[in-house]
Write a protein that holds these residues in place. Structure first.
Motif, PDB file in Angstrom:
ATOM      1  N   SER A 121       0.836  -1.207   0.000  1.00 59.95           N
ATOM      2  CA  SER A 121       0.000   0.000   0.000  1.00 59.95           C
ATOM      3  C   SER A 121       0.869   1.255   0.000  1.00 59.95           C
ATOM      4  O   SER A 121       0.545   2.257  -0.648  1.00 59.95           O
ATOM      5  N   GLU A 122       1.979   1.202   0.720  1.00 60.68           N
ATOM      6  CA  GLU A 122       2.893   2.338   0.721  1.00 60.68           C
ATOM      7  C   GLU A 122       3.506   2.547  -0.663  1.00 60.68           C
ATOM      8  O   GLU A 122       3.642   3.680  -1.132  1.00 60.68           O
ATOM      9  N   GLU A 123       3.847   1.434  -1.321  1.00 70.49           N
ATOM     10  CA  GLU A 123       4.401   1.516  -2.669  1.00 70.49           C
ATOM     11  C   GLU A 123       3.370   2.062  -3.650  1.00 70.49           C
ATOM     12  O   GLU A 123       3.686   2.862  -4.535  1.00 70.49           O
ATOM     13  N   GLU A 124       2.117   1.637  -3.496  1.00 73.71           N
ATOM     14  CA  GLU A 124       1.063   2.121  -4.376  1.00 73.71           C
ATOM     15  C   GLU A 124       0.823   3.621  -4.185  1.00 73.71           C
ATOM     16  O   GLU A 124       0.597   4.351  -5.151  1.00 73.71           O
ATOM     17  N   LEU A 125       0.871   4.072  -2.946  1.00 66.62           N
ATOM     18  CA  LEU A 125       0.700   5.504  -2.682  1.00 66.62           C
ATOM     19  C   LEU A 125       1.836   6.288  -3.331  1.00 66.62           C
ATOM     20  O   LEU A 125       1.607   7.344  -3.938  1.00 66.62           O
ATOM     21  N   ARG A 126       3.064   5.780  -3.230  1.00 69.01           N
ATOM     22  CA  ARG A 126       4.211   6.442  -3.866  1.00 69.01           C
ATOM     23  C   ARG A 126       4.028   6.488  -5.385  1.00 69.01           C
ATOM     24  O   ARG A 126       4.332   7.495  -6.035  1.00 69.01           O
ATOM     25  N   ARG A 127       3.541   5.367  -5.951  1.00 71.09           N
ATOM     26  CA  ARG A 127       3.346   5.307  -7.394  1.00 71.09           C
ATOM     27  C   ARG A 127       2.329   6.350  -7.857  1.00 71.09           C
ATOM     28  O   ARG A 127       2.539   7.042  -8.858  1.00 71.09           O
ATOM     29  N   ARG A 128       1.226   6.444  -7.112  1.00 65.48           N
ATOM     30  CA  ARG A 128       0.202   7.421  -7.479  1.00 65.48           C
ATOM     31  C   ARG A 128       0.713   8.858  -7.325  1.00 65.48           C
ATOM     32  O   ARG A 128       0.419   9.725  -8.161  1.00 65.48           O
ATOM     33  N   ARG A 129       1.480   9.096  -6.290  1.00 61.50           N
ATOM     34  CA  ARG A 129       2.025  10.442  -6.075  1.00 61.50           C
ATOM     35  C   ARG A 129       2.997  10.815  -7.194  1.00 61.50           C
ATOM     36  O   ARG A 129       2.983  11.939  -7.715  1.00 61.50           O
ATOM     37  N   LYS A 130       3.835   9.841  -7.580  1.00 57.69           N
ATOM     38  CA  LYS A 130       4.798  10.102  -8.646  1.00 57.69           C
ATOM     39  C   LYS A 130       4.097  10.344  -9.980  1.00 57.69           C
ATOM     40  O   LYS A 130       4.520  11.175 -10.790  1.00 57.69           O
ATOM     41  N   ALA A 131       2.986   9.604 -10.219  1.00 61.74           N
ATOM     42  CA  ALA A 131       2.251   9.758 -11.475  1.00 61.74           C
ATOM     43  C   ALA A 131       1.656  11.157 -11.603  1.00 61.74           C
ATOM     44  O   ALA A 131       1.466  11.669 -12.721  1.00 61.74           O
ATOM     45  N   LEU A 132       1.355  11.772 -10.472  1.00 63.86           N
ATOM     46  CA  LEU A 132       0.786  13.127 -10.481  1.00 63.86           C
ATOM     47  C   LEU A 132       1.859  14.202 -10.491  1.00 63.86           C
ATOM     48  O   LEU A 132       1.555  15.394 -10.670  1.00 63.86           O
ATOM     49  N   GLY A 133       3.118  13.812 -10.289  1.00 64.20           N
ATOM     50  CA  GLY A 133       4.211  14.778 -10.257  1.00 64.20           C
ATOM     51  C   GLY A 133       4.662  15.162 -11.655  1.00 64.20           C
ATOM     52  O   GLY A 133       4.195  14.639 -12.663  1.00 64.20           O
ATOM     53  N   SER A 183     -11.620  12.377   0.596  1.00 64.87           N
ATOM     54  CA  SER A 183     -11.487  13.793   0.982  1.00 64.87           C
ATOM     55  C   SER A 183     -10.309  14.029   1.914  1.00 64.87           C
ATOM     56  O   SER A 183      -9.910  15.177   2.130  1.00 64.87           O
ATOM     57  N   THR A 184      -9.759  12.963   2.485  1.00 64.20           N
ATOM     58  CA  THR A 184      -8.616  13.107   3.387  1.00 64.20           C
ATOM     59  C   THR A 184      -7.531  12.119   3.005  1.00 64.20           C
ATOM     60  O   THR A 184      -7.788  11.086   2.377  1.00 64.20           O
ATOM     61  N   LEU A 185      -6.312  12.427   3.407  1.00 65.77           N
ATOM     62  CA  LEU A 185      -5.182  11.541   3.137  1.00 65.77           C
ATOM     63  C   LEU A 185      -5.352  10.214   3.875  1.00 65.77           C
ATOM     64  O   LEU A 185      -4.972   9.157   3.359  1.00 65.77           O
ATOM     65  N   SER A 186      -5.958  10.237   5.056  1.00 68.17           N
ATOM     66  CA  SER A 186      -6.190   9.002   5.817  1.00 68.17           C
ATOM     67  C   SER A 186      -7.118   8.061   5.060  1.00 68.17           C
ATOM     68  O   SER A 186      -6.902   6.838   5.033  1.00 68.17           O
ATOM     69  N   GLN A 187      -8.148   8.636   4.435  1.00 72.72           N
ATOM     70  CA  GLN A 187      -9.055   7.817   3.644  1.00 72.72           C
ATOM     71  C   GLN A 187      -8.327   7.152   2.482  1.00 72.72           C
ATOM     72  O   GLN A 187      -8.572   5.986   2.154  1.00 72.72           O
ATOM     73  N   VAL A 188      -7.455   7.895   1.853  1.00 76.15           N
ATOM     74  CA  VAL A 188      -6.670   7.355   0.737  1.00 76.15           C
ATOM     75  C   VAL A 188      -5.844   6.162   1.207  1.00 76.15           C
ATOM     76  O   VAL A 188      -5.855   5.086   0.591  1.00 76.15           O
ATOM     77  N   LYS A 189      -5.131   6.341   2.309  1.00 79.12           N
ATOM     78  CA  LYS A 189      -4.269   5.274   2.814  1.00 79.12           C
ATOM     79  C   LYS A 189      -5.080   4.046   3.224  1.00 79.12           C
ATOM     80  O   LYS A 189      -4.684   2.904   2.943  1.00 79.12           O
ATOM     81  N   GLU A 190      -6.231   4.280   3.891  1.00 79.44           N
ATOM     82  CA  GLU A 190      -7.058   3.159   4.334  1.00 79.44           C
ATOM     83  C   GLU A 190      -7.631   2.380   3.147  1.00 79.44           C
ATOM     84  O   GLU A 190      -7.657   1.142   3.145  1.00 79.44           O
ATOM     85  N   SER A 191      -8.088   3.089   2.121  1.00 75.24           N
ATOM     86  CA  SER A 191      -8.666   2.439   0.944  1.00 75.24           C
ATOM     87  C   SER A 191      -7.618   1.623   0.188  1.00 75.24           C
ATOM     88  O   SER A 191      -7.876   0.486  -0.225  1.00 75.24           O
TER      89      SER A 191
END
Length: 536
Positions: free
Chosen positions: A235-247, A367-375
């Motif tokens: 999940s941490e890797e996926e969050l990094r991937r999504r963040r990088k894709a938006l960069g 709507s929140t970063l916590s929701q993103v991480k939990e999902s």
């Protein structure tokens, strides 16, 4: 990288895919069938989807065989014969049975007369009005004695083989019947007044022998998993991937390469000989315009990333490295190589700030970063569980193949191999890894035969797993509900209709039954097995 890919790299399944009740995209593939209604062996491979194109004809299971000197299509309706035939059954290797058939004169005469009557109706002989009886000798001379005899032999075969097959009824594979006796021998020996003999062979359902009567009960299963990737890490890797894709990428000109940068490289490699002189090029290790994300360099040759750290745009570095003994390419294992790397472009990635304002961009609806991480974590946990289940099923199936002894019929081996090869070609075609010329080449009978030989052990193990699963389903009196069957068939038919594909509902139903049977067996085995997970 997709979520599933994070786990596929670490939970390595066997050659056999996991059964899934959600896989309802069934294609009416030809299957080895019995002469009487009887459960077939479960096909545990993933069925084709209706929106996929069919494999080439050479990759399909053999079609029904017509009456010839080599083979015969069986007739299931058998009438009463003028006299009884004699059949001598002989068991042969690979679950094959030879049937030596002795046809008495009354049967040969009956078939011979049928052929002549048919010729008399259809043939216009000069000098004879339609409907007028033609003397037998004139008719035979006009048509040709050899043609008449060949037709009579064909009629004898078509008439007597269904009777000869009575002894193996319910066990024989329909598409595996072959006539051993040569056509020239039959033609020379045939006479309506004499006994007529011929031999046929047929593959029969193999007998499954367990190493012990309760071998499959209380299995002790060890499932090897890689603990490097857990749902949390994924999940941490996926969050990094999504963040990088938006960069966004920014060109770097004032410094060298750092971890986190993206770099474009030209890479050259040669072997290093014992006297430290440069050797041959290593084409598989070379690349021009190679894009490297330094945060995803785990797959690189050990030491490569460290060696290029600090390289600047336009700079060239040269350094020696050794391929590990465990390197996946066997021809490079332990090889000493000299690498020359030129940095063509260097980029730094500007990333979004990880706060609530970026939530909807990272995962729409949040709507929140916590929701993103939990999902994301929840999705990764589901994928992880699926991967563990798949690894468990594969371990169970691998164990089953070692617990039975079976003499596999050649026709069953070839059909299963054809289906697996066809599925492989479809996968390559769907991923567009093959052009039309390559697909044509791989669809040849030669390519198929090479695959059958190369993958003989894998195909054999899959068949053994199928047979073992079928036996357990019967032994343990396992069942699935009518509702399950109806639902899965309806889903599959609906998908065919959606893609405007033709389908055989009876064959779809049989394939669904096979999948449901396999799923029930695996569920039963998991409940009764001692399963231990170990990390590697």
């Amino acid at each position: 990288m997709e979520l599933q890919s994070l786990f596929k790299l670490h939970y390595q399944p066997s050659f056999l895919p996991r059964l899934s009740l959600v896989s309802t995209s069934l294609t009416p593939l030809s299957k080895t069938t019995f002469f009487t209604p009887k459960k077939k062996f479960p096909h545990l491979h993933k069925p084709f989807s209706p929106n996929q194109s069919s494999p080439s004809p050479s990759c399909r299971p053999p079609r029904p065989l017509s009456v010839s000197a080599a083979s015969v299509a069986l007739q299931t309706d058998k009438g009463r014969l003028p006299a009884d035939i004699e059949v001598i059954e002989t068991k042969e290797p690979h679950s094959r049975v030879k049937l030596s058939v002795i046809v008495p004169p009354p049967v040969s005469q009956y078939c011979y007369r049928l052929v002549l009557d048919e010729y008399a109706k259809e043939t216009k002989v000069p000098g004879f009005r339609p409907g007028k009886k033609i003397p037998e000798s004139i008719l035979i001379n006009y048509i040709g004695k050899e043609y008449v005899q060949l037709s009579a032999i064909g009629a004898v075969l078509k008439t007597t083989i269904p009777h000869a097959m009575s002894s193996v009824k319910g066990r024989a594979f329909e598409d595996s019947v072959h006539i051993l006796t040569k056509s020239s021998e039959m033609l020379e020996a045939f006479s309506p007044q004499d006994f007529f003999r011929y031999d046929v062979v047929v593959d029969v359902a193999p007998e499954v022998k367990w190493v012990s009567e309760d071998a499959y009960k209380n299995l002790k299963i060890v499932v090897e998993i890689d603990n490097e990737i857990t749902a949390q890490k994924a999940s941490e890797e996926e969050l990094r991937r999504r963040r990088k894709a938006l960069g966004s990428l920014r060109i770097v000109t004032d410094r060298g390469l750092r971890i986190g940068d993206v770099v474009v490289l030209d890479i050259f490699a040669t072997t290093i000989s014992k006297d430290d002189s440069s050797g041959e090029k290593i084409p598989s290790a070379e690349s021009k315009g190679f894009h490297l994300d330094t945060e995803e360099g785990d797959y690189l040759l050990p030491g490569f990333l460290d060696s290029i750290t600090g390289i600047q745009r336009g700079e060239t570095k040269s350094f020696p490295l050794q391929f590990p003994e465990s390197w996946k390419q066997e021809n490079l294992q332990g090889v000493h190589a000299q690498f020359t790397v030129e940095c063509k472009e260097l980029f730094h990635r500007d990333l979004l700030e990880l706060d609530d304002s970026a939530a909807d961009k990272l995962l729409p609806g949040c709507s929140t970063l916590s929701q993103v991480k939990e999902s994301i974590l929840q999705r990764c946990q589901e994928v992880e569980q699926t991967a563990r289940d798949q690894a468990t099923d594969n371990a169970i199936l691998d164990q089953l193949s070692k617990l039975i002894e079976v003499d596999i019929p050649q026709s069953l081996f070839e059909e299963q191999g054809r289906q697996l090869y066809g599925a492989k070609l479809l996968e390559l075609q769907a991923s567009r890894k093959l052009d039309e010329q390559q697909l044509t080449s791989l669809s040849s009978e030669k390519a198929l035969n090479e695959y059958l030989e190369t993958e003989r052990d894998s195909i054999t193990n899959i068949i053994k797993q199928m047979l073992a699963v079928g036996e357990i389903f019967k032994r343990e009196n396992l069942q699935y509900s009518t509702e399950e069957l109806v639902k899965e068939v309806e889903n599959s038919v609906a998908e065919f209709k959606q893609h405007n594909q033709e389908y055989d509902e009876e064959r779809i139903k049989q394939q669904v039954q096979d999948i449901l049977e396999g799923a029930k067996v695996l569920e039963w085995l998991r409940e009764h097995a001692d399963i231990q997970f170990v990390t590697r």
